[in-house]
Design a protein around this motif. Sequence first.
Motif, PDB file in Angstrom:
ATOM      1  N   MET A 262       0.819  -1.259  -0.021  1.00 33.91           N
ATOM      2  CA  MET A 262       0.152  -0.082  -0.071  1.00 33.91           C
ATOM      3  C   MET A 262       0.960   1.330  -0.082  1.00 33.91           C
ATOM      4  SD  MET A 262      -3.090   1.038  -0.264  1.00 33.91           S
ATOM      5  CE  MET A 262      -4.698   1.414   0.585  1.00 33.91           C
ATOM      6  N   LYS A 263       1.952   1.185   0.827  1.00 34.45           N
ATOM      7  CA  LYS A 263       2.774   2.430   0.806  1.00 34.45           C
ATOM      8  C   LYS A 263       3.726   2.521  -0.258  1.00 34.45           C
ATOM      9  CE  LYS A 263       6.344   4.662   3.843  1.00 34.45           C
ATOM     10  NZ  LYS A 263       7.046   4.453   4.942  1.00 34.45           N
ATOM     11  N   ASN A 264       3.950   1.587  -1.175  1.00 33.84           N
ATOM     12  CA  ASN A 264       4.638   1.791  -2.422  1.00 33.84           C
ATOM     13  C   ASN A 264       3.462   2.309  -3.348  1.00 33.84           C
ATOM     14  OD1 ASN A 264       6.903   0.761  -1.592  1.00 33.84           O
ATOM     15  ND2 ASN A 264       6.475  -1.481  -2.243  1.00 33.84           N
ATOM     16  N   GLN A 265       2.440   2.019  -3.222  1.00 30.14           N
ATOM     17  CA  GLN A 265       1.372   2.446  -4.344  1.00 30.14           C
ATOM     18  C   GLN A 265       1.270   3.876  -4.058  1.00 30.14           C
ATOM     19  OE1 GLN A 265       0.161   0.663  -6.459  1.00 30.14           O
ATOM     20  NE2 GLN A 265      -1.214   2.185  -7.497  1.00 30.14           N
ATOM     21  N   SER A 266       1.015   4.407  -2.813  1.00 29.88           N
ATOM     22  CA  SER A 266       1.271   5.577  -2.675  1.00 29.88           C
ATOM     23  C   SER A 266       2.250   6.564  -3.212  1.00 29.88           C
ATOM     24  CB  SER A 266       0.975   6.055  -1.092  1.00 29.88           C
ATOM     25  OG  SER A 266      -0.112   5.554  -0.613  1.00 29.88           O
ATOM     26  N   ILE A 267       3.575   6.079  -2.996  1.00 33.96           N
ATOM     27  CA  ILE A 267       4.633   6.726  -3.503  1.00 33.96           C
ATOM     28  C   ILE A 267       4.546   6.655  -4.935  1.00 33.96           C
ATOM     29  CG2 ILE A 267       7.289   6.413  -3.738  1.00 33.96           C
ATOM     30  CD1 ILE A 267       7.209   4.900  -0.795  1.00 33.96           C
ATOM     31  N   ARG A 268       4.230   5.361  -5.467  1.00 31.97           N
ATOM     32  CA  ARG A 268       4.001   5.472  -7.074  1.00 31.97           C
ATOM     33  C   ARG A 268       3.031   6.712  -7.465  1.00 31.97           C
ATOM     34  NH1 ARG A 268       3.969   0.568 -10.875  1.00 31.97           N
ATOM     35  NH2 ARG A 268       2.928   1.340 -12.704  1.00 31.97           N
ATOM     36  N   GLN A 269       1.781   6.706  -6.865  1.00 36.12           N
ATOM     37  CA  GLN A 269       1.018   7.499  -7.439  1.00 36.12           C
ATOM     38  C   GLN A 269       1.527   9.220  -7.161  1.00 36.12           C
ATOM     39  OE1 GLN A 269      -2.406   6.455  -5.027  1.00 36.12           O
ATOM     40  NE2 GLN A 269      -3.189   5.188  -6.615  1.00 36.12           N
ATOM     41  N   LEU A 270       2.245   9.190  -6.112  1.00 29.82           N
ATOM     42  CA  LEU A 270       2.803  10.790  -5.947  1.00 29.82           C
ATOM     43  C   LEU A 270       3.880  10.935  -6.764  1.00 29.82           C
ATOM     44  CD1 LEU A 270       3.268  13.219  -4.230  1.00 29.82           C
ATOM     45  CD2 LEU A 270       4.812  11.892  -2.470  1.00 29.82           C
ATOM     46  N   THR A 271       4.632   9.936  -7.410  1.00 28.94           N
ATOM     47  CA  THR A 271       5.666  10.071  -8.384  1.00 28.94           C
ATOM     48  C   THR A 271       5.029  10.488  -9.645  1.00 28.94           C
ATOM     49  OG1 THR A 271       7.062   8.654  -7.255  1.00 28.94           O
ATOM     50  CG2 THR A 271       7.435   9.293  -9.376  1.00 28.94           C
ATOM     51  N   PHE A 272       3.714   9.962  -9.903  1.00 25.35           N
ATOM     52  CA  PHE A 272       3.287   9.986 -11.345  1.00 25.35           C
ATOM     53  C   PHE A 272       2.552  11.310 -11.315  1.00 25.35           C
ATOM     54  CE2 PHE A 272       2.648   5.335 -11.893  1.00 25.35           C
ATOM     55  CZ  PHE A 272       3.321   5.155 -13.248  1.00 25.35           C
ATOM     56  N   SER A 273       2.167  11.959 -10.079  1.00 29.19           N
ATOM     57  CA  SER A 273       1.617  13.018 -10.025  1.00 29.19           C
ATOM     58  C   SER A 273       2.615  14.197 -10.235  1.00 29.19           C
ATOM     59  CB  SER A 273       1.032  13.295  -8.501  1.00 29.19           C
ATOM     60  OG  SER A 273       0.298  14.523  -8.309  1.00 29.19           O
ATOM     61  N   ALA A 274       3.872  14.035  -9.627  1.00 29.77           N
ATOM     62  CA  ALA A 274       4.821  14.970  -9.681  1.00 29.77           C
ATOM     63  C   ALA A 274       5.311  14.941 -11.026  1.00 29.77           C
ATOM     64  CB  ALA A 274       6.008  14.624  -8.647  1.00 29.77           C
ATOM     65  N   LEU A 275       5.423  13.996 -11.665  1.00 32.05           N
ATOM     66  CA  LEU A 275       5.965  13.890 -13.091  1.00 32.05           C
ATOM     67  C   LEU A 275       4.747  14.360 -14.150  1.00 32.05           C
ATOM     68  CD1 LEU A 275       7.111  10.268 -13.339  1.00 32.05           C
ATOM     69  CD2 LEU A 275       8.278  12.300 -13.620  1.00 32.05           C
ATOM     70  N   ALA A 276       3.529  14.305 -13.782  1.00 35.27           N
ATOM     71  CA  ALA A 276       2.712  15.006 -14.719  1.00 35.27           C
ATOM     72  C   ALA A 276       2.650  16.568 -14.497  1.00 35.27           C
ATOM     73  CB  ALA A 276       1.257  14.581 -14.126  1.00 35.27           C
ATOM     74  N   GLY A 277       2.674  16.991 -13.311  1.00 37.06           N
ATOM     75  CA  GLY A 277       2.949  18.366 -13.127  1.00 37.06           C
ATOM     76  C   GLY A 277       4.249  19.064 -13.616  1.00 37.06           C
ATOM     77  N   ALA A 278       5.371  18.303 -13.498  1.00 34.59           N
ATOM     78  CA  ALA A 278       6.506  18.809 -14.289  1.00 34.59           C
ATOM     79  C   ALA A 278       6.338  18.913 -15.871  1.00 34.59           C
ATOM     80  CB  ALA A 278       7.776  17.893 -13.841  1.00 34.59           C
ATOM     81  N   LEU A 279       5.667  17.738 -16.300  1.00 40.69           N
ATOM     82  CA  LEU A 279       5.675  17.713 -17.674  1.00 40.69           C
ATOM     83  C   LEU A 279       4.672  18.788 -18.233  1.00 40.69           C
ATOM     84  CD1 LEU A 279       6.500  16.181 -20.333  1.00 40.69           C
ATOM     85  CD2 LEU A 279       4.548  14.653 -20.088  1.00 40.69           C
ATOM     86  N   TYR A 280       3.683  19.004 -17.320  1.00 39.94           N
ATOM     87  CA  TYR A 280       2.627  20.127 -17.516  1.00 39.94           C
ATOM     88  C   TYR A 280       3.621  21.626 -17.768  1.00 39.94           C
ATOM     89  CZ  TYR A 280      -1.445  22.900 -17.694  1.00 39.94           C
ATOM     90  OH  TYR A 280      -2.489  23.963 -17.890  1.00 39.94           O
ATOM     91  N   VAL A 281       4.229  21.801 -16.575  1.00 38.13           N
ATOM     92  CA  VAL A 281       5.163  22.952 -16.731  1.00 38.13           C
ATOM     93  C   VAL A 281       5.868  23.159 -17.968  1.00 38.13           C
ATOM     94  CG1 VAL A 281       6.958  24.359 -15.629  1.00 38.13           C
ATOM     95  CG2 VAL A 281       4.708  23.455 -14.301  1.00 38.13           C
ATOM     96  N   THR A 282       6.722  21.977 -18.175  1.00 37.60           N
ATOM     97  CA  THR A 282       7.587  21.857 -19.313  1.00 37.60           C
ATOM     98  C   THR A 282       6.874  22.254 -20.708  1.00 37.60           C
ATOM     99  OG1 THR A 282       9.078  20.425 -18.327  1.00 37.60           O
ATOM    100  CG2 THR A 282       9.398  20.584 -20.607  1.00 37.60           C
ATOM    101  N   LEU A 283       5.692  21.657 -20.790  1.00 34.11           N
ATOM    102  CA  LEU A 283       4.957  21.849 -22.176  1.00 34.11           C
ATOM    103  C   LEU A 283       4.648  23.224 -22.181  1.00 34.11           C
ATOM    104  CD1 LEU A 283       2.888  18.479 -22.564  1.00 34.11           C
ATOM    105  CD2 LEU A 283       4.968  19.211 -24.138  1.00 34.11           C
ATOM    106  N   CYS A 284       4.051  23.863 -21.054  1.00 37.91           N
ATOM    107  CA  CYS A 284       3.396  25.329 -21.236  1.00 37.91           C
ATOM    108  C   CYS A 284       4.813  26.041 -21.513  1.00 37.91           C
ATOM    109  CB  CYS A 284       3.038  25.613 -19.815  1.00 37.91           C
ATOM    110  SG  CYS A 284       1.260  24.823 -19.796  1.00 37.91           S
ATOM    111  N   TYR A 285       5.848  26.041 -20.863  1.00 40.16           N
ATOM    112  CA  TYR A 285       6.932  26.998 -21.082  1.00 40.16           C
ATOM    113  C   TYR A 285       7.343  26.661 -22.575  1.00 40.16           C
ATOM    114  CZ  TYR A 285       7.480  28.332 -16.419  1.00 40.16           C
ATOM    115  OH  TYR A 285       7.374  29.070 -15.029  1.00 40.16           O
ATOM    116  N   PHE A 286       7.559  25.630 -23.198  1.00 35.87           N
ATOM    117  CA  PHE A 286       7.487  25.261 -24.572  1.00 35.87           C
ATOM    118  C   PHE A 286       6.646  25.930 -25.458  1.00 35.87           C
ATOM    119  CE2 PHE A 286       6.925  22.881 -28.539  1.00 35.87           C
ATOM    120  CZ  PHE A 286       8.353  22.916 -29.039  1.00 35.87           C
TER     121      PHE A 286
END
Length: 169
Positions: A1-25
Amino acid sequence: MKNQSIRQLTFSALAGALYVTLCYFGNIFGLNFGVFQCRFAEALTVLPFLCPTTAWGLFAGCILANILSPYGLPDLLFGSLATLLAGLLTARCQNKWLAPLPPVLCNGVIVGALLAWYEAGFTAGFPAAFLFNALSVGGAELMVCYVLGMPLLSLLEKARVFPAASSHI
Protein backbone atom coordinates in the motif's frame (compact mmCIF):
# COMPACT_ATOMS: atom_id res chain seq x y z
CA MET A 1 0.00 0.00 0.00
CA LYS A 2 2.79 2.40 0.88
CA ASN A 3 4.58 1.66 -2.42
CA GLN A 4 1.37 2.41 -4.29
CA SER A 5 1.14 5.81 -2.60
CA ILE A 6 4.73 6.63 -3.50
CA ARG A 7 4.10 5.51 -7.06
CA GLN A 8 0.99 7.70 -7.34
CA LEU A 9 2.83 10.66 -5.83
CA THR A 10 5.63 10.15 -8.34
CA PHE A 11 3.19 10.05 -11.26
CA SER A 12 1.54 13.18 -9.93
CA ALA A 13 4.85 15.02 -9.69
CA LEU A 14 5.86 13.86 -13.17
CA ALA A 15 2.55 15.04 -14.61
CA GLY A 16 3.02 18.47 -13.02
CA ALA A 17 6.61 18.77 -14.23
CA LEU A 18 5.64 17.73 -17.75
CA TYR A 19 2.73 20.21 -17.70
CA VAL A 20 5.08 23.08 -16.80
CA THR A 21 7.65 22.01 -19.38
CA LEU A 22 5.06 21.81 -22.18
CA CYS A 23 3.59 25.18 -21.17
CA TYR A 24 6.98 26.89 -21.19
CA PHE A 25 7.65 25.34 -24.59
CA GLY A 26 4.27 26.54 -25.88
CA ASN A 27 4.91 29.99 -24.45
CA ILE A 28 7.88 30.37 -26.82
CA PHE A 29 5.34 30.36 -29.65
CA GLY A 30 2.73 32.45 -27.81
CA LEU A 31 0.23 29.58 -27.60
CA ASN A 32 -0.61 29.49 -23.89
CA PHE A 33 -2.50 32.66 -23.11
CA GLY A 34 -5.21 34.70 -24.74
CA VAL A 35 -8.40 34.09 -26.63
CA PHE A 36 -6.93 31.52 -29.03
CA GLN A 37 -4.83 29.55 -26.61
CA CYS A 38 -3.66 26.10 -27.53
CA ARG A 39 -1.77 24.62 -24.59
CA PHE A 40 -0.16 21.33 -25.55
CA ALA A 41 0.05 20.61 -21.82
CA GLU A 42 -3.74 20.40 -21.63
CA ALA A 43 -3.49 17.01 -23.36
CA LEU A 44 -2.26 15.77 -19.97
CA THR A 45 -5.57 16.64 -18.32
CA VAL A 46 -6.89 13.21 -19.31
CA LEU A 47 -4.35 11.51 -16.99
CA PRO A 48 -6.59 11.59 -13.90
CA PHE A 49 -8.80 9.08 -15.70
CA LEU A 50 -6.01 6.52 -15.24
CA CYS A 51 -4.38 7.92 -12.08
CA PRO A 52 -6.60 10.28 -10.05
CA THR A 53 -3.72 11.73 -8.03
CA THR A 54 -2.28 13.32 -11.18
CA ALA A 55 -5.02 15.96 -10.86
CA TRP A 56 -3.01 17.52 -8.02
CA GLY A 57 0.23 17.43 -10.00
CA LEU A 58 -1.47 19.08 -12.97
CA PHE A 59 -2.83 21.74 -10.60
CA ALA A 60 0.66 22.45 -9.26
CA GLY A 61 2.06 22.51 -12.79
CA CYS A 62 -0.65 24.91 -13.92
CA ILE A 63 0.13 27.27 -11.03
CA LEU A 64 3.79 27.33 -12.05
CA ALA A 65 2.89 27.83 -15.73
CA ASN A 66 0.40 30.60 -14.97
CA ILE A 67 3.08 32.66 -13.26
CA LEU A 68 3.83 33.87 -16.80
CA SER A 69 0.20 34.81 -17.46
CA PRO A 70 -0.42 38.33 -18.71
CA TYR A 71 -3.72 38.19 -16.79
CA GLY A 72 -1.95 38.15 -13.43
CA LEU A 73 -3.26 36.84 -10.15
CA PRO A 74 -6.82 36.12 -11.37
CA ASP A 75 -5.48 33.69 -13.97
CA LEU A 76 -2.99 32.24 -11.53
CA LEU A 77 -5.87 31.50 -9.15
CA PHE A 78 -8.90 30.76 -11.35
CA GLY A 79 -7.07 29.25 -14.33
CA SER A 80 -5.26 26.85 -12.02
CA LEU A 81 -8.46 26.01 -10.14
CA ALA A 82 -10.12 25.26 -13.49
CA THR A 83 -7.40 22.67 -14.13
CA LEU A 84 -7.83 21.17 -10.66
CA LEU A 85 -11.62 20.96 -10.98
CA ALA A 86 -11.25 19.42 -14.45
CA GLY A 87 -8.79 16.85 -13.12
CA LEU A 88 -11.00 15.89 -10.20
CA LEU A 89 -14.00 15.50 -12.50
CA THR A 90 -11.97 13.54 -15.06
CA ALA A 91 -10.94 11.12 -12.32
CA ARG A 92 -14.63 10.37 -11.76
CA CYS A 93 -15.38 9.63 -15.43
CA GLN A 94 -16.37 6.04 -16.15
CA ASN A 95 -15.92 6.19 -19.91
CA LYS A 96 -12.55 7.10 -21.43
CA TRP A 97 -14.22 8.95 -24.33
CA LEU A 98 -15.76 11.34 -21.81
CA ALA A 99 -12.47 11.92 -19.95
CA PRO A 100 -11.52 15.00 -22.03
CA LEU A 101 -14.92 16.62 -21.49
CA PRO A 102 -14.36 18.06 -17.97
CA PRO A 103 -11.23 19.98 -19.06
CA VAL A 104 -13.08 21.33 -22.10
CA LEU A 105 -16.06 22.50 -20.06
CA CYS A 106 -14.12 23.80 -17.04
CA ASN A 107 -11.64 25.76 -19.10
CA GLY A 108 -14.26 27.00 -21.53
CA VAL A 109 -16.46 28.34 -18.73
CA ILE A 110 -13.91 29.47 -16.13
CA VAL A 111 -11.14 30.76 -18.40
CA GLY A 112 -13.75 32.11 -20.81
CA ALA A 113 -15.30 34.11 -17.95
CA LEU A 114 -11.89 35.28 -16.79
CA LEU A 115 -10.99 36.57 -20.25
CA ALA A 116 -14.40 38.21 -20.66
CA TRP A 117 -14.00 39.96 -17.31
CA TYR A 118 -10.51 41.08 -18.33
CA GLU A 119 -11.82 42.48 -21.63
CA ALA A 120 -15.20 43.94 -20.63
CA GLY A 121 -15.43 43.90 -16.85
CA PHE A 122 -18.93 43.31 -15.54
CA THR A 123 -20.49 45.63 -18.08
CA ALA A 124 -23.14 45.06 -20.72
CA GLY A 125 -20.39 43.69 -22.99
CA PHE A 126 -19.60 40.81 -20.64
CA PRO A 127 -22.14 38.26 -22.01
CA ALA A 128 -20.95 38.62 -25.61
CA ALA A 129 -17.29 38.56 -24.57
CA PHE A 130 -17.96 35.51 -22.41
CA LEU A 131 -19.69 33.63 -25.22
CA PHE A 132 -16.87 34.36 -27.64
CA ASN A 133 -14.10 33.50 -25.16
CA ALA A 134 -15.82 30.39 -23.82
CA LEU A 135 -16.23 29.04 -27.34
CA SER A 136 -12.70 29.89 -28.45
CA VAL A 137 -10.99 28.54 -25.30
CA GLY A 138 -13.32 25.53 -25.16
CA GLY A 139 -12.81 24.82 -28.85
CA ALA A 140 -9.03 24.86 -28.55
CA GLU A 141 -9.29 22.70 -25.42
CA LEU A 142 -11.53 20.26 -27.28
CA MET A 143 -8.97 19.97 -30.04
CA VAL A 144 -6.00 19.47 -27.71
CA CYS A 145 -7.77 17.03 -25.39
CA TYR A 146 -9.24 14.84 -28.09
CA VAL A 147 -6.53 15.09 -30.79
CA LEU A 148 -3.54 14.80 -28.43
CA GLY A 149 -5.01 13.65 -25.11
CA MET A 150 -7.02 10.67 -26.32
CA PRO A 151 -4.12 9.02 -28.18
CA LEU A 152 -1.98 9.60 -25.07
CA LEU A 153 -4.66 8.00 -22.92
CA SER A 154 -4.91 5.00 -25.25
CA LEU A 155 -1.14 4.61 -25.40
CA LEU A 156 -0.76 4.72 -21.61
CA GLU A 157 -3.70 2.35 -21.23
CA LYS A 158 -2.12 -0.21 -23.58
CA ALA A 159 1.30 0.17 -21.94
CA ARG A 160 -0.35 -0.37 -18.54
CA VAL A 161 1.63 2.49 -17.05
CA PHE A 162 -1.12 2.97 -14.48
CA PRO A 163 -2.18 -0.63 -13.71
CA ALA A 164 -4.12 0.26 -10.56
CA ALA A 165 -6.58 2.37 -12.56
CA SER A 166 -7.79 -0.45 -14.80
CA SER A 167 -11.05 -0.55 -12.83
CA HIS A 168 -12.27 2.39 -14.95
CA ILE A 169 -11.96 0.48 -18.17
